[in-house]
Design a protein around this motif. Structure first.
Motif, PDB file in Angstrom:
ATOM      1  N   LEU A  71       0.830  -1.095   0.035  1.00 33.51           N
ATOM      2  CA  LEU A  71      -0.039   0.045   0.070  1.00 33.51           C
ATOM      3  C   LEU A  71       1.034   1.269   0.037  1.00 33.51           C
ATOM      4  N   PRO A  72       0.558   2.536  -0.680  1.00 36.77           N
ATOM      5  CA  PRO A  72       1.210   3.456  -0.672  1.00 36.77           C
ATOM      6  C   PRO A  72       1.191   4.275   0.624  1.00 36.77           C
ATOM      7  N   THR A  73       2.191   4.997   0.773  1.00 34.75           N
ATOM      8  CA  THR A  73       2.202   5.698   2.103  1.00 34.75           C
ATOM      9  C   THR A  73       1.013   6.510   2.542  1.00 34.75           C
ATOM     10  N   ARG A  74       0.637   7.323   1.485  1.00 38.00           N
ATOM     11  CA  ARG A  74      -0.336   8.182   1.542  1.00 38.00           C
ATOM     12  C   ARG A  74      -1.657   7.437   2.124  1.00 38.00           C
ATOM     13  N   ARG A  75      -1.815   6.230   1.495  1.00 36.42           N
ATOM     14  CA  ARG A  75      -3.086   5.472   1.764  1.00 36.42           C
ATOM     15  C   ARG A  75      -3.152   4.904   3.284  1.00 36.42           C
ATOM     16  N   ILE A  76      -1.834   4.449   3.874  1.00 36.94           N
ATOM     17  CA  ILE A  76      -1.605   4.022   5.227  1.00 36.94           C
ATOM     18  C   ILE A  76      -1.753   5.342   5.860  1.00 36.94           C
ATOM     19  N   LEU A  77      -1.552   6.442   5.767  1.00 38.25           N
ATOM     20  CA  LEU A  77      -1.720   7.554   6.608  1.00 38.25           C
ATOM     21  C   LEU A  77      -3.244   7.907   6.910  1.00 38.25           C
ATOM     22  N   PHE A  78      -3.881   8.336   5.588  1.00 36.77           N
ATOM     23  CA  PHE A  78      -4.974   9.080   5.649  1.00 36.77           C
ATOM     24  C   PHE A  78      -6.136   7.850   5.699  1.00 36.77           C
ATOM     25  N   ARG A  79      -6.108   6.829   5.453  1.00 38.95           N
ATOM     26  CA  ARG A  79      -6.986   5.623   5.569  1.00 38.95           C
ATOM     27  C   ARG A  79      -7.049   4.637   6.856  1.00 38.95           C
ATOM     28  N   HIS A  80      -5.830   4.544   7.215  1.00 40.29           N
ATOM     29  CA  HIS A  80      -5.796   3.549   8.200  1.00 40.29           C
ATOM     30  C   HIS A  80      -5.303   4.282   9.612  1.00 40.29           C
ATOM     31  N   LEU A  81      -4.381   5.427   9.675  1.00 36.55           N
ATOM     32  CA  LEU A  81      -3.898   5.858  10.708  1.00 36.55           C
ATOM     33  C   LEU A  81      -4.674   7.212  10.996  1.00 36.55           C
ATOM     34  N   LEU A  82      -5.298   8.141  10.218  1.00 34.73           N
ATOM     35  CA  LEU A  82      -5.972   9.235  10.510  1.00 34.73           C
ATOM     36  C   LEU A  82      -7.131   8.901  11.009  1.00 34.73           C
ATOM     37  N   PRO A  83      -8.147   7.817  10.957  1.00 36.98           N
ATOM     38  CA  PRO A  83      -9.483   7.711  11.466  1.00 36.98           C
ATOM     39  C   PRO A  83      -9.064   7.470  13.012  1.00 36.98           C
ATOM     40  N   ASN A  84      -8.228   7.052  13.317  1.00 37.42           N
ATOM     41  CA  ASN A  84      -8.015   6.675  14.736  1.00 37.42           C
ATOM     42  C   ASN A  84      -7.194   7.689  15.489  1.00 37.42           C
ATOM     43  N   VAL A  85      -6.969   8.938  15.053  1.00 43.71           N
ATOM     44  CA  VAL A  85      -6.344  10.085  15.722  1.00 43.71           C
ATOM     45  C   VAL A  85      -7.294  11.399  15.667  1.00 43.71           C
ATOM     46  N   LEU A  86      -8.566  11.187  15.063  1.00 43.99           N
ATOM     47  CA  LEU A  86      -9.481  12.203  14.780  1.00 43.99           C
ATOM     48  C   LEU A  86     -10.261  12.635  15.978  1.00 43.99           C
ATOM     49  N   PRO A  87     -10.709  11.929  16.940  1.00 46.32           N
ATOM     50  CA  PRO A  87     -11.321  12.426  18.027  1.00 46.32           C
ATOM     51  C   PRO A  87     -10.794  13.549  18.804  1.00 46.32           C
ATOM     52  N   PRO A  88      -9.421  13.405  19.258  1.00 45.71           N
ATOM     53  CA  PRO A  88      -8.933  14.693  20.160  1.00 45.71           C
ATOM     54  C   PRO A  88      -8.868  15.913  19.094  1.00 45.71           C
ATOM     55  N   LEU A  89      -8.550  15.680  17.645  1.00 43.50           N
ATOM     56  CA  LEU A  89      -8.443  16.921  16.577  1.00 43.50           C
ATOM     57  C   LEU A  89      -9.692  17.480  16.673  1.00 43.50           C
ATOM     58  N   ILE A  90     -10.792  16.897  16.994  1.00 43.86           N
ATOM     59  CA  ILE A  90     -12.156  17.443  16.557  1.00 43.86           C
ATOM     60  C   ILE A  90     -12.335  18.480  17.816  1.00 43.86           C
TER      61      ILE A  90
END
Length: 301
Positions: free
Chosen positions: A201-220
């Motif tokens: 998988l390309p790095t951007r997919r790992i970052l934004f499809r796998h990693l990002l959803p799990n760090v969103l709550p505190p960002l909200i």
């Protein structure tokens, strides 16, 4: 495929219902949300609900200058919050200024959020020297007062809405970057990230499809606070005379315009815009505080 989608949709709806049930446990937060929605409706519907366009010089009558709240002007309508030294209806000016504040606050908050997410995710995922360099830059910026950095940037960029938004993005993205980095650092060592790394998988997919959803709550939560901060910063810059020009609606400009009359009987010139700004910022912060409580059960009392 259809069955999977049908199963997923109720799950999202159930989460939203549970979030709202937890959110409305605080009457203060519910009232604050209602206040924000009301202010949004009034400010963006200002041309329909206000008696005049306060920034159309042809619509102003200098004979209406300094009318007290509730006084009827030459236009045949009562100025509920009075008029300023140019005959501008204060209620109209405040609503137009609120619209500008919301546009700047939300735009700056959204752009700063995106920039901070990119910096934080890249730093946490890359590690090593890249992480150290990016986070030292973020730490250096966080050590500087946001208002000071915004002042310098606006002085360089000039006055105007796009310039203020850009200055606020640069001044605020570090808060999102630090929060994203902290949450992503915890997630990057987990099995699902290691499994994704082992695939092509390309790095951007790992970052934004796998990693990002799990760090969103505190960002909200950070986003709601930073929107309120951006609104207050814009008002401060305009109050100091380096933000929006006097020909554009701004609560800070209104407060600054009436500040010299604060010790006279023309109290309404700065008091009413100040109260509007205070209510807006406090309401957004109260909503953000309740969102933080709902997303993190440890904060519940």
């Amino acid at each position: 495929m259809a069955t999977a989608m049908e199963t997923a949709s109720p799950s999202r709806g159930q989460k939203l219902r549970e979030f709202w049930q937890d959110y409305r446990r605080s009457p203060v937060a519910v009232i604050s949300l209602a206040v924000i929605l009301l202010l949004l409706a009034l400010s963006f519907g200002a041309p329909l609900v206000t008696p005049q366009d306060p920034y159309d010089m042809a619509a102003l009558d200098w004979m209406d200058a300094f009318l007290r709240p509730g006084t009827e002007g030459s236009g045949g309508y009562a100025h509920v919050l009075g008029t300023d030294n140019a005959g501008r209806d204060m209620l109209s000016a405040i609503l137009y200024g609120l619209r500008t504040s919301f546009v700047i606050g939300v735009s700056a908050g959204a752009l700063a959020l995106m920039a901070g997410i990119c910096v934080g995710l890249v730093a946490a995922y890359s590690g090593g020297r890249i992480e150290a360099l990016l986070m030292r830059i973020v730490d250096l910026q966080l050590s500087m007062p946001a208002i000071l950095l915004a002042l310098v940037l606006v002085a360089m960029l000039g006055q105007g809405v796009p310039q203020i938004i850009l200055a606020l993005v640069v001044a605020q993205y570090a808060y999102f970057a630090r929060t994203t980095h902290g949450a992503a650092t915890v997630e990057r060592g987990k099995d699902y990230i290691e499994a994704a790394r082992s695939t092509p998988l390309p790095t951007r997919r790992i970052l934004f499809r796998h990693l990002l959803p799990n760090v969103l709550p505190p960002l909200i939560v950070v986003a709601t606070v930073q929107v309120a901060s951006a609104i207050a910063l814009e008002a401060t810059l305009s109050f100091l005379g380096v933000g929006l020009p006097l020909t554009e609606p701004s609560l800070g400009s209104l407060i600054s315009n009436g500040f010299k009359y604060i010790h006279t009987d023309r109290y309404w010139l700065s008091i009413f815009p100040g109260v509007a700004l205070m209510i807006t910022v406090v309401a957004i912060n109260l909503v953000g505080d309740q969102v933080r409580t709902v997303l993190d059960p440890r904060n519940r009392r």
